[in-house]
Design a protein around this motif. Structure first.
Motif, PDB file in Angstrom:
ATOM      1  N   TYR A 119       0.820  -1.211   0.000  1.00  0.00           N
ATOM      2  CA  TYR A 119       0.000   0.000   0.000  1.00  0.00           C
ATOM      3  C   TYR A 119       0.852   1.259   0.000  1.00  0.00           C
ATOM      4  O   TYR A 119       0.550   2.225  -0.705  1.00  0.00           O
ATOM      5  CB  TYR A 119      -0.958   0.003   1.187  1.00  0.00           C
ATOM      6  N   SER A 120       1.912   1.249   0.789  1.00  0.00           N
ATOM      7  CA  SER A 120       2.773   2.435   0.815  1.00  0.00           C
ATOM      8  C   SER A 120       3.448   2.645  -0.535  1.00  0.00           C
ATOM      9  O   SER A 120       3.609   3.784  -0.976  1.00  0.00           O
ATOM     10  CB  SER A 120       3.816   2.323   1.930  1.00  0.00           C
ATOM     11  N   HIS A 121       3.796   1.565  -1.225  1.00  0.00           N
ATOM     12  CA  HIS A 121       4.431   1.701  -2.526  1.00  0.00           C
ATOM     13  C   HIS A 121       3.431   2.101  -3.610  1.00  0.00           C
ATOM     14  O   HIS A 121       3.800   2.806  -4.557  1.00  0.00           O
ATOM     15  CB  HIS A 121       5.173   0.427  -2.896  1.00  0.00           C
ATOM     16  N   ILE A 122       2.188   1.680  -3.476  1.00  0.00           N
ATOM     17  CA  ILE A 122       1.157   2.138  -4.418  1.00  0.00           C
ATOM     18  C   ILE A 122       0.990   3.649  -4.290  1.00  0.00           C
ATOM     19  O   ILE A 122       0.945   4.372  -5.292  1.00  0.00           O
ATOM     20  CB  ILE A 122      -0.194   1.433  -4.158  1.00  0.00           C
ATOM     21  N   ILE A 123       0.890   4.131  -3.078  1.00  0.00           N
ATOM     22  CA  ILE A 123       0.735   5.576  -2.858  1.00  0.00           C
ATOM     23  C   ILE A 123       1.960   6.322  -3.342  1.00  0.00           C
ATOM     24  O   ILE A 123       1.854   7.378  -3.989  1.00  0.00           O
ATOM     25  CB  ILE A 123       0.438   5.860  -1.372  1.00  0.00           C
ATOM     26  N   SER A 124       3.144   5.782  -3.104  1.00  0.00           N
ATOM     27  CA  SER A 124       4.372   6.421  -3.574  1.00  0.00           C
ATOM     28  C   SER A 124       4.434   6.434  -5.097  1.00  0.00           C
ATOM     29  O   SER A 124       4.899   7.417  -5.700  1.00  0.00           O
ATOM     30  CB  SER A 124       5.590   5.699  -3.009  1.00  0.00           C
ATOM     31  N   ALA A 125       3.965   5.371  -5.753  1.00  0.00           N
ATOM     32  CA  ALA A 125       3.920   5.346  -7.216  1.00  0.00           C
ATOM     33  C   ALA A 125       2.940   6.389  -7.744  1.00  0.00           C
ATOM     34  O   ALA A 125       3.198   7.038  -8.766  1.00  0.00           O
ATOM     35  CB  ALA A 125       3.527   3.952  -7.712  1.00  0.00           C
ATOM     36  N   MET A 126       1.825   6.568  -7.048  1.00  0.00           N
ATOM     37  CA  MET A 126       0.871   7.609  -7.451  1.00  0.00           C
ATOM     38  C   MET A 126       1.489   8.995  -7.306  1.00  0.00           C
ATOM     39  O   MET A 126       1.314   9.854  -8.181  1.00  0.00           O
ATOM     40  CB  MET A 126      -0.414   7.494  -6.624  1.00  0.00           C
ATOM     41  N   ILE A 127       2.216   9.214  -6.224  1.00  0.00           N
ATOM     42  CA  ILE A 127       2.883  10.503  -6.016  1.00  0.00           C
ATOM     43  C   ILE A 127       3.907  10.747  -7.117  1.00  0.00           C
ATOM     44  O   ILE A 127       4.014  11.854  -7.653  1.00  0.00           O
ATOM     45  CB  ILE A 127       3.520  10.565  -4.610  1.00  0.00           C
ATOM     46  N   PHE A 128       4.662   9.699  -7.482  1.00  0.00           N
ATOM     47  CA  PHE A 128       5.602   9.813  -8.594  1.00  0.00           C
ATOM     48  C   PHE A 128       4.871  10.209  -9.875  1.00  0.00           C
ATOM     49  O   PHE A 128       5.292  11.111 -10.594  1.00  0.00           O
ATOM     50  CB  PHE A 128       6.358   8.492  -8.799  1.00  0.00           C
ATOM     51  N   GLY A 129       3.768   9.532 -10.184  1.00  0.00           N
ATOM     52  CA  GLY A 129       3.021   9.814 -11.407  1.00  0.00           C
ATOM     53  C   GLY A 129       2.441  11.220 -11.435  1.00  0.00           C
ATOM     54  O   GLY A 129       2.502  11.903 -12.457  1.00  0.00           O
ATOM     55  N   ILE A 130       1.907  11.652 -10.316  1.00  0.00           N
ATOM     56  CA  ILE A 130       1.353  13.011 -10.240  1.00  0.00           C
ATOM     57  C   ILE A 130       2.461  14.040 -10.412  1.00  0.00           C
ATOM     58  O   ILE A 130       2.321  14.997 -11.185  1.00  0.00           O
ATOM     59  CB  ILE A 130       0.610  13.215  -8.902  1.00  0.00           C
ATOM     60  N   THR A 131       3.581  13.837  -9.731  1.00  0.00           N
ATOM     61  CA  THR A 131       4.708  14.772  -9.834  1.00  0.00           C
ATOM     62  C   THR A 131       5.232  14.815 -11.259  1.00  0.00           C
ATOM     63  O   THR A 131       5.473  15.896 -11.815  1.00  0.00           O
ATOM     64  CB  THR A 131       5.836  14.371  -8.863  1.00  0.00           C
ATOM     65  N   LEU A 132       5.413  13.651 -11.873  1.00  0.00           N
ATOM     66  CA  LEU A 132       5.908  13.603 -13.241  1.00  0.00           C
ATOM     67  C   LEU A 132       4.943  14.292 -14.198  1.00  0.00           C
ATOM     68  O   LEU A 132       5.360  15.059 -15.064  1.00  0.00           O
ATOM     69  CB  LEU A 132       6.151  12.156 -13.679  1.00  0.00           C
ATOM     70  N   GLY A 133       3.661  14.039 -14.030  1.00  0.00           N
ATOM     71  CA  GLY A 133       2.666  14.684 -14.890  1.00  0.00           C
ATOM     72  C   GLY A 133       2.683  16.194 -14.759  1.00  0.00           C
ATOM     73  O   GLY A 133       2.630  16.915 -15.758  1.00  0.00           O
ATOM     74  N   LEU A 134       2.772  16.679 -13.543  1.00  0.00           N
ATOM     75  CA  LEU A 134       2.814  18.129 -13.325  1.00  0.00           C
ATOM     76  C   LEU A 134       4.079  18.741 -13.917  1.00  0.00           C
ATOM     77  O   LEU A 134       4.034  19.814 -14.539  1.00  0.00           O
ATOM     78  CB  LEU A 134       2.708  18.448 -11.837  1.00  0.00           C
ATOM     79  N   LEU A 135       5.212  18.075 -13.737  1.00  0.00           N
ATOM     80  CA  LEU A 135       6.464  18.602 -14.278  1.00  0.00           C
ATOM     81  C   LEU A 135       6.481  18.566 -15.804  1.00  0.00           C
ATOM     82  O   LEU A 135       6.926  19.526 -16.448  1.00  0.00           O
ATOM     83  CB  LEU A 135       7.657  17.829 -13.717  1.00  0.00           C
ATOM     84  N   LEU A 136       5.988  17.468 -16.392  1.00  0.00           N
ATOM     85  CA  LEU A 136       5.921  17.406 -17.854  1.00  0.00           C
ATOM     86  C   LEU A 136       4.968  18.463 -18.405  1.00  0.00           C
ATOM     87  O   LEU A 136       5.255  19.088 -19.430  1.00  0.00           O
ATOM     88  CB  LEU A 136       5.479  16.013 -18.309  1.00  0.00           C
ATOM     89  N   LYS A 137       3.863  18.655 -17.723  1.00  0.00           N
ATOM     90  CA  LYS A 137       2.889  19.650 -18.160  1.00  0.00           C
ATOM     91  C   LYS A 137       3.473  21.057 -18.096  1.00  0.00           C
ATOM     92  O   LYS A 137       3.283  21.863 -18.999  1.00  0.00           O
ATOM     93  CB  LYS A 137       1.634  19.552 -17.286  1.00  0.00           C
TER      94      LYS A 137
END
Length: 146
Positions: A119-137
């Protein structure tokens, strides 16, 4: 020019791993997980010795390659809803990496992890994806999404 963009995208992928690692370290600190993201990544190389620096290198490499691959995919398919797309792509990547890790390392070289670790790694993967999306955007697809 394109080489500079690819390097920048790789750097954004590297930077995106940091908030996920911070979140996973917080989970480990409070006893919710057993390994942080970087420690788990290091186990792919060391098998039974979680090492922060090796995990950092592995995760930086994976994060940068992942970001570059997503860039080329989104350049062809479109960059609308970028944060949602990167978050779901990150979750899919987490699933594949977790299956590979479980098949090769967990249970053979290290004890089976508690379910809270997943569960902690799922949440961390989501945080990675959100951060990457915001930075790419912000830095790469800003003209396309305006």
């Amino acid at each position: 020019m394109i080489q500079d963009k690819v390097l920048l995208i790789g750097l954004l992928g590297v930077l995106s791993t940091i908030p996920g690692e911070i979140a996973s370290r917080i989970f480990v600190y409070f006893g919710i997980g057993k390994y942080s993201i970087y420690e788990l990544a290091s186990l792919i190389i060391t098998f039974n010795r979680p090492v922060f620096t090796i995990g950092l290198i592995v995760d930086f490499l994976v994060g940068s390659v992942f970001a570059i691959l997503l860039y080329f995919i989104f350049e062809k398919l479109g960059s609308y809803y970028l944060v949602i797309k990167t978050t779901f792509s990150s979750l899919l990547s987490w699933l594949v990496c977790e299956l590979l890790f479980t098949a090769t390392v967990e249970g053979k070289y290290i004890p089976i992890r508690p379910i809270n670790d997943y569960y902690s790694h799922i949440i961390s993967a989501m945080i990675f994806g959100i951060t990457l999306g915001l930075l790419l955007k912000k830095f790469i697809f800003k003209k396309l999404n305006s």
